[in-house]
Design a protein around this motif. Structure first.
Motif: not given
Ligand code: 5GP
Length: 112
Positions: A5-6, A9, A28-30, A32, A38, A40, A85, A93-94, A98, A100
């Motif tokens: 996904l990134f 983007i 870019f803004r998270d 969620n 927040h 990334l 993470n 998850t991605i 990245h 945060h």
């Protein structure tokens, strides 16, 4: 290149609220947010996770911290938390590395 996904983007195949870009990195803004601010920070190079980086990524990894610092200042943040993470057990998850960057509230420790 992996097709995360990134990377979509980066390639503008998916919309994101991009707040910084140069030839090596994007911020870019998270979608969620877990804090009032927040965002990334990602390298354009598709490194799946921190443990996949190697010695050749030394300059890039340091550069990502400088981008985080620059964009945090741009966002008016003085105190903020950086988080990476690494792997599913750490809630990644991605699988495109990245950082945060979270700010605008206080943070407890340990993070849980
Ligand atoms: P991870 O859990 O891998 O460390 O973090 C992935 C982050 O990407 C999550 O905080 C999640 O909210 C964010 N995210 C997931 N999908 C999208 C999206 O389509 N756009 C944006 N801007 N952020 C996303």
């Amino acid at each position: 290149m992996s097709d995360t996904l990134f990377s979509k983007i980066i390639n503008r195949e998916i919309d994101a609220d991009i707040i910084y870009e140069d030839d090596q990195a994007l911020a870019f803004r998270d979608i969620n947010p877990q804090a009032p601010t927040h965002f990334l920070v990602i390298p354009k190079k598709a490194i799946p996770k921190l443990s996949d980086a190697d010695e050749g990524d030394q300059i890039l990894l340091g550069y990502l911290l400088l981008v985080a610092r620059r964009v945090a200042a741009q966002e008016g943040l003085e105190d903020y938390r950086l988080n990476i993470n690494n792997g599913p057990g750490a809630s990644q998850t991605i699988f495109h590395l990245h950082l945060h960057v979270l700010g605008g509230r206080s943070f407890s420790w340990p993070p849980g």
